[in-house]
Design a protein around this motif. Structure first.
Motif, PDB file in Angstrom:
ATOM      1  N   PHE A   9      48.971  -8.881  28.289  1.00 51.56           N
ATOM      2  CA  PHE A   9      49.017  -9.787  27.148  1.00 51.56           C
ATOM      3  C   PHE A   9      49.445  -8.999  25.913  1.00 51.56           C
ATOM      4  O   PHE A   9      49.236  -7.788  25.832  1.00 51.56           O
ATOM      5  N   SER A  10      50.058  -9.710  24.988  1.00 54.85           N
ATOM      6  CA  SER A  10      50.517  -9.093  23.739  1.00 54.85           C
ATOM      7  C   SER A  10      49.671  -9.635  22.609  1.00 54.85           C
ATOM      8  O   SER A  10      49.463 -10.844  22.516  1.00 54.85           O
ATOM      9  N   ALA A  11      49.177  -8.725  21.770  1.00 54.55           N
ATOM     10  CA  ALA A  11      48.336  -9.172  20.666  1.00 54.55           C
ATOM     11  C   ALA A  11      48.499  -8.225  19.490  1.00 54.55           C
ATOM     12  O   ALA A  11      48.864  -7.064  19.647  1.00 54.55           O
ATOM     13  N   SER A  12      48.218  -8.765  18.303  1.00 53.26           N
ATOM     14  CA  SER A  12      48.251  -7.965  17.083  1.00 53.26           C
ATOM     15  C   SER A  12      46.842  -7.619  16.661  1.00 53.26           C
ATOM     16  O   SER A  12      45.896  -8.351  16.977  1.00 53.26           O
ATOM     17  N   HIS A  13      46.726  -6.521  15.942  1.00 55.53           N
ATOM     18  CA  HIS A  13      45.429  -6.194  15.378  1.00 55.53           C
ATOM     19  C   HIS A  13      45.586  -5.293  14.157  1.00 55.53           C
ATOM     20  O   HIS A  13      46.641  -4.714  13.919  1.00 55.53           O
ATOM     21  N   ILE A  68      40.573 -16.504  36.595  1.00 52.15           N
ATOM     22  CA  ILE A  68      39.497 -16.102  35.678  1.00 52.15           C
ATOM     23  C   ILE A  68      40.043 -15.179  34.596  1.00 52.15           C
ATOM     24  O   ILE A  68      39.735 -15.333  33.401  1.00 52.15           O
ATOM     25  N   MET A  69      40.890 -14.215  34.985  1.00 51.06           N
ATOM     26  CA  MET A  69      41.466 -13.290  33.995  1.00 51.06           C
ATOM     27  C   MET A  69      42.306 -14.051  32.976  1.00 51.06           C
ATOM     28  O   MET A  69      42.303 -13.715  31.784  1.00 51.06           O
ATOM     29  N   HIS A  70      43.007 -15.067  33.438  1.00 51.36           N
ATOM     30  CA  HIS A  70      43.829 -15.827  32.504  1.00 51.36           C
ATOM     31  C   HIS A  70      42.974 -16.699  31.592  1.00 51.36           C
ATOM     32  O   HIS A  70      43.185 -16.740  30.381  1.00 51.36           O
ATOM     33  N   SER A  71      41.996 -17.389  32.153  1.00 54.05           N
ATOM     34  CA  SER A  71      41.217 -18.305  31.309  1.00 54.05           C
ATOM     35  C   SER A  71      40.339 -17.550  30.322  1.00 54.05           C
ATOM     36  O   SER A  71      40.122 -18.019  29.201  1.00 54.05           O
ATOM     37  N   PRO A  76      43.280 -16.814  25.870  1.00 50.79           N
ATOM     38  CA  PRO A  76      42.752 -16.766  24.507  1.00 50.79           C
ATOM     39  C   PRO A  76      43.313 -15.633  23.648  1.00 50.79           C
ATOM     40  O   PRO A  76      43.169 -15.687  22.430  1.00 50.79           O
ATOM     41  N   MET A  77      43.932 -14.597  24.260  1.00 50.41           N
ATOM     42  CA  MET A  77      44.345 -13.431  23.473  1.00 50.41           C
ATOM     43  C   MET A  77      45.852 -13.256  23.360  1.00 50.41           C
ATOM     44  O   MET A  77      46.321 -12.599  22.419  1.00 50.41           O
ATOM     45  N   HIS A  81      46.525 -12.915  16.861  1.00 50.96           N
ATOM     46  CA  HIS A  81      46.101 -11.820  15.991  1.00 50.96           C
ATOM     47  C   HIS A  81      44.600 -11.672  16.186  1.00 50.96           C
ATOM     48  O   HIS A  81      43.825 -12.554  15.794  1.00 50.96           O
ATOM     49  N   LEU A  82      44.202 -10.576  16.817  1.00 48.68           N
ATOM     50  CA  LEU A  82      42.810 -10.453  17.265  1.00 48.68           C
ATOM     51  C   LEU A  82      41.824 -10.591  16.099  1.00 48.68           C
ATOM     52  O   LEU A  82      40.802 -11.265  16.229  1.00 48.68           O
ATOM     53  N   ASN A  83      42.143  -9.990  14.959  1.00 42.06           N
ATOM     54  CA  ASN A  83      41.187  -9.994  13.835  1.00 42.06           C
ATOM     55  C   ASN A  83      40.939 -11.400  13.293  1.00 42.06           C
ATOM     56  O   ASN A  83      39.868 -11.683  12.779  1.00 42.06           O
ATOM     57  N   PHE A  84      41.941 -12.261  13.387  1.00 43.63           N
ATOM     58  CA  PHE A  84      41.846 -13.576  12.756  1.00 43.63           C
ATOM     59  C   PHE A  84      41.623 -14.710  13.751  1.00 43.63           C
ATOM     60  O   PHE A  84      41.180 -15.791  13.374  1.00 43.63           O
ATOM     61  N   GLU A  85      41.942 -14.476  15.014  1.00 49.16           N
ATOM     62  CA  GLU A  85      41.952 -15.604  15.950  1.00 49.16           C
ATOM     63  C   GLU A  85      41.045 -15.428  17.160  1.00 49.16           C
ATOM     64  O   GLU A  85      40.870 -16.380  17.929  1.00 49.16           O
ATOM     65  N   VAL A  86      40.501 -14.243  17.355  1.00 45.78           N
ATOM     66  CA  VAL A  86      39.712 -13.985  18.570  1.00 45.78           C
ATOM     67  C   VAL A  86      38.364 -13.368  18.194  1.00 45.78           C
ATOM     68  O   VAL A  86      38.268 -12.155  18.004  1.00 45.78           O
ATOM     69  N   PRO A  87      37.323 -14.194  18.071  1.00 45.27           N
ATOM     70  CA  PRO A  87      35.992 -13.629  17.840  1.00 45.27           C
ATOM     71  C   PRO A  87      35.603 -12.721  19.009  1.00 45.27           C
ATOM     72  O   PRO A  87      35.999 -13.021  20.145  1.00 45.27           O
ATOM     73  N   PRO A  88      34.856 -11.638  18.796  1.00 45.92           N
ATOM     74  CA  PRO A  88      34.149 -11.274  17.570  1.00 45.92           C
ATOM     75  C   PRO A  88      34.945 -10.353  16.650  1.00 45.92           C
ATOM     76  O   PRO A  88      34.355  -9.679  15.812  1.00 45.92           O
ATOM     77  N   PHE A  89      36.288 -10.333  16.803  1.00 47.80           N
ATOM     78  CA  PHE A  89      37.059  -9.314  16.090  1.00 47.80           C
ATOM     79  C   PHE A  89      37.312  -9.671  14.625  1.00 47.80           C
ATOM     80  O   PHE A  89      38.012  -8.940  13.923  1.00 47.80           O
TER      81      PHE A  89
END
Ligand code: NI
Length: 136
Positions: A9-13, A68-71, A76-77, A81-89
């Motif tokens: 997966f690709s994500a920003s942080h 399971i890995m996908h769901s 979700p990731m 943007h992990l800091n803004f969209e993925v709790p607890p980040f």
């Protein structure tokens, strides 16, 4: 015996601790503390432990592990943007270590019962760097 599956997966942080000053964050994380954030192509490897079922010959159905890995992780990731969209980040600094821990927390409840146990979560942030977590 162990069986593993990989997903990407690709994500920003932004690597920035709320407990540190701007100067301390810049000194510690370097450009990673830049408020605009930056992206990684993460690779997560999930390893289950168990014994092959005498009838199916399988420890665990890898299609189910993929779902399971996908769901829990990829959907979700990915492209978030992990800091803004993925709790607890929003509160926890999204280092590879903390991301690995969060992935473990999301996956582990699926393997408390049944034929296989969660053995290891490995998360690559780059081709050369990764974190392994085996639980407590
Ligand atoms: Ni980074």
């Amino acid at each position: 015996m162990y069986i593993s599956r990989r997903a990407e997966f690709s994500a920003s942080h932004v690597c920035r601790s709320v407990e540190l000053s701007a100067e301390e964050n810049l000194s510690l994380y370097g450009p990673g503390a830049n408020a605009n954030g930056h992206g990684h192509n993460y690779v997560v490897e999930v390893t289950l432990s168990g014994t092959p079922d005498p009838t199916t010959g399988m420890i665990y159905d890898l299609k189910d592990l993929k779902d399971i890995m996908h769901s829990e992780v990829v959907d979700p990731m990915d492209h978030r943007h992990l800091n803004f969209e993925v709790p607890p980040f929003d509160k926890v600094v999204p280092t590879t270590e903390n991301l690995t821990l969060e992935i473990w927390r999301r996956l582990e409840p699926h393997f408390k019962q049944g034929p296989a146990r969660l053995h290891c979560v490995r998360l690559y942030e780059t081709e050369d760097t990764y974190v392994d977590y085996y639980g407590k």
